[in-house]
Design an enzyme around this catalytic site. Sequence first.
Site, short mmCIF file in Angstrom:
data_model
loop_
_atom_site.label_atom_id
_atom_site.label_comp_id
_atom_site.label_asym_id
_atom_site.label_seq_id
_atom_site.Cartn_x
_atom_site.Cartn_y
_atom_site.Cartn_z
N GLU A 94 -2.87 5.83 12.10
CA GLU A 94 -2.00 6.15 10.97
C GLU A 94 -2.84 6.29 9.70
O GLU A 94 -3.82 5.56 9.53
CB GLU A 94 -0.99 5.00 10.83
CG GLU A 94 0.01 5.11 9.71
CD GLU A 94 0.90 3.87 9.69
OE1 GLU A 94 1.16 3.28 10.77
OE2 GLU A 94 1.32 3.48 8.60
N ASP B 111 -3.86 1.39 11.60
CA ASP B 111 -3.39 2.03 10.36
C ASP B 111 -4.52 1.86 9.37
O ASP B 111 -4.76 0.75 8.87
CB ASP B 111 -2.10 1.36 9.86
CG ASP B 111 -1.62 1.99 8.54
OD1 ASP B 111 -2.26 2.97 8.08
OD2 ASP B 111 -0.61 1.51 7.99
N LYS C 60 10.02 4.97 6.98
CA LYS C 60 10.35 3.75 6.23
C LYS C 60 11.49 4.14 5.31
O LYS C 60 11.29 4.93 4.37
CB LYS C 60 9.15 3.34 5.38
CG LYS C 60 7.94 2.85 6.17
CD LYS C 60 6.74 2.77 5.23
CE LYS C 60 5.61 1.96 5.81
NZ LYS C 60 4.36 2.11 4.99
N SER D 235 0.87 -1.18 0.00
CA SER D 235 0.00 0.00 0.00
C SER D 235 0.91 1.23 0.00
O SER D 235 1.04 1.94 0.98
CB SER D 235 -0.91 -0.01 1.23
OG SER D 235 -0.18 0.08 2.42
N HIS E 58 -3.29 -5.93 2.60
CA HIS E 58 -2.41 -6.97 3.14
C HIS E 58 -3.11 -8.30 3.38
O HIS E 58 -2.52 -9.23 3.92
CB HIS E 58 -1.78 -6.50 4.46
CG HIS E 58 -0.87 -5.33 4.28
ND1 HIS E 58 -0.42 -4.58 5.33
CD2 HIS E 58 -0.35 -4.77 3.16
CE1 HIS E 58 0.36 -3.60 4.87
NE2 HIS E 58 0.40 -3.70 3.56
N HIS F 4 8.68 -1.29 9.44
CA HIS F 4 8.91 -2.27 8.38
C HIS F 4 8.03 -1.95 7.17
O HIS F 4 7.26 -1.00 7.19
CB HIS F 4 8.57 -3.67 8.91
CG HIS F 4 7.10 -3.85 9.20
ND1 HIS F 4 6.49 -5.06 9.32
CD2 HIS F 4 6.11 -2.94 9.39
CE1 HIS F 4 5.21 -4.92 9.56
NE2 HIS F 4 4.94 -3.64 9.61
N GLU G 115 1.56 -9.30 7.15
CA GLU G 115 2.35 -8.89 8.30
C GLU G 115 2.14 -9.81 9.50
O GLU G 115 2.47 -9.46 10.63
CB GLU G 115 2.05 -7.43 8.65
CG GLU G 115 2.44 -6.50 7.49
CD GLU G 115 2.35 -5.02 7.80
OE1 GLU G 115 1.80 -4.66 8.87
OE2 GLU G 115 2.84 -4.23 6.98
N LYS H 25 7.18 -0.31 14.58
CA LYS H 25 6.04 -1.06 14.06
C LYS H 25 6.60 -2.12 13.14
O LYS H 25 7.19 -1.79 12.11
CB LYS H 25 5.13 -0.06 13.33
CG LYS H 25 4.07 -0.67 12.48
CD LYS H 25 3.18 0.40 11.89
CE LYS H 25 3.04 0.14 10.41
NZ LYS H 25 1.84 0.72 9.81
N ASP I 221 1.93 8.35 7.03
CA ASP I 221 2.78 7.38 6.33
C ASP I 221 2.77 7.73 4.84
O ASP I 221 3.68 8.42 4.36
CB ASP I 221 2.24 5.96 6.62
CG ASP I 221 2.88 4.89 5.76
OD1 ASP I 221 3.91 5.15 5.14
OD2 ASP I 221 2.35 3.75 5.70
N GLN J 154 -6.48 -1.41 7.40
CA GLN J 154 -5.38 -2.30 7.06
C GLN J 154 -4.75 -2.99 8.27
O GLN J 154 -4.35 -4.14 8.20
CB GLN J 154 -4.32 -1.50 6.30
CG GLN J 154 -3.10 -2.26 5.85
CD GLN J 154 -2.14 -1.37 5.10
OE1 GLN J 154 -2.31 -1.09 3.92
NE2 GLN J 154 -1.11 -0.89 5.78
N GLU J 155 -4.62 -2.25 9.38
CA GLU J 155 -3.88 -2.80 10.52
C GLU J 155 -4.56 -2.48 11.85
O GLU J 155 -4.90 -1.33 12.11
CB GLU J 155 -2.46 -2.21 10.55
CG GLU J 155 -1.69 -2.52 9.29
CD GLU J 155 -0.34 -1.83 9.22
OE1 GLU J 155 0.19 -1.41 10.27
OE2 GLU J 155 0.19 -1.70 8.09
P1 PGA Z 1 3.13 -1.23 3.10
O1 PGA Z 1 2.26 -1.20 4.42
O2 PGA Z 1 4.50 -1.66 3.46
O3 PGA Z 1 2.38 -2.21 2.24
O4 PGA Z 1 3.09 0.17 2.54
C1 PGA Z 1 2.72 -0.78 5.67
C2 PGA Z 1 2.01 0.47 6.11
O5 PGA Z 1 1.12 1.00 5.41
O6 PGA Z 1 2.33 1.00 7.16
ZN ZN Z 2 0.77 2.73 6.80
#
Ligand code: PGA
Ligand code: ZN
Length: 424
Positions: free
Chosen positions: A292, A249, A344, A42, A162, A372, A212, A395, A319, A170-171
């Site tokens: 996030e 997230d 990142k 993403s 994911h 990550h 993840e 994270k 992010d 997503q998270e």
């Molecule tokens: P990605 O997801 O590594 O697929 O971008 C991680 C995130 O969005 O934090």
């Molecule tokens: Zn993110």
Amino acid sequence: MSKINSIRAIQALDSRGVPTVATKISLENGISSSAMVPSGASTGSKEALELRDGGTEYSGKSVENAVSNVNTVIAQALKGFDINNQSDIDHKMIEIDATSDKSNLGANAILSVSLASAHLAANYQEMNLHDYFNKSFNEITGLNIDQSLPMPMLNILNGGEHADNNVDIQEFMIIPKGSSSIKQALQWSSEIYWKLKQILKDKGLSTSVGDEGGFAPNLKSNEEAIQFILTAIEACNLKPGEDISLALDCAASEFYKDGKYNLRGENRILDNIEFTNYLSELIQKYPIISIEDGMDEMDYSGWNNLTKQIGKDCQLVGDDLFVTNKKILKEGISKGLANSILIKFNQIGTLTETYQTIKVADENNYKSIISHRSGETEDTTLSDLAVGLGSGQIKTGAPCRSDRVAKYNRLLWIENSCPDIKIG
Ligand code: PGA
Ligand code: ZN
């Protein structure tokens, strides 16, 4: 003796079986170190470019061109460079790439060399990698940061890009913030993770995992995911909000269509005001302390509104919004967007630029969370980075899948070897 003699890259595989770049650098005295780069799913649209070959091999995802760029152009340009000078090495690659998004050599090619350089410098100086990061960060930024162990944010339920389920967010993360060590934080987290598995199983829901390592069941709503996690926490005799807090997230850019937030799993389409209210209700109802990408990466009015409405009560992390880019972060800060940044290193492509982005965040009281990607390898550089830069938070997925657990295990070793470095 500390001069670079050779640089060699190969095409390796990441946790999704997708090609990635692995690079080894050797000095004239014969010592060598290596590193591998991660990859997102993403991704933010303004990230530095990950060079992929196209064509048919690996469905176009091979990275032989990036590997070749390391083995030829970069290797020639950096031969004889002093390994102890991270900034010179990174700037040379930025100079020969000569694009704003590293699309010439590829951010994957450049980052593999940048990370392997740090490993080798630490190796040459006979330092722990986190100690080396602390030293080089303070030298390059002029800051004077102490090392600390980061509080982990563990993504135990996966949705969005994911996973193949119907969950839009997503998270769903747990933060074992009542723990006083990595050892305790991971014990609590694993126990909650197992308990969550049992709860899902008892309900007849899937316990297969996403990219993840979090579970990826089909659920009625995002709220149901939160409720299952809270049940798991309580079943472990831990207190939600005291021992364990929650984080989300949203990766909202992934479900933002035609100016609206499209929660397909719940059959709801919300504008940015309504989606802000949706998130605001969630933080009032549940012990969520961090959100996030709560808005789309281009929806600045949505971000501004979200920050005004809940930024005082909740960590709001950019992010896809900031993509670890100093310039984009500065613009966002001036517009009043978010109050924290996800870091990142492959979004920007070098360690030196990663440091500079963290410096901007620090100077503006934005928190930095080291992260990550959903596509990872056994490389644990980011654990040392989080410790060395005293970032306070990391994270790196669920306590499941070796690509995730490798990072937590590295933190356990650092904690065990360096009793003077504390969590927080
Ligand atoms: P990605 O997801 O590594 O697929 O971008 C991680 C995130 O969005 O934090
Ligand atoms: Zn993110």
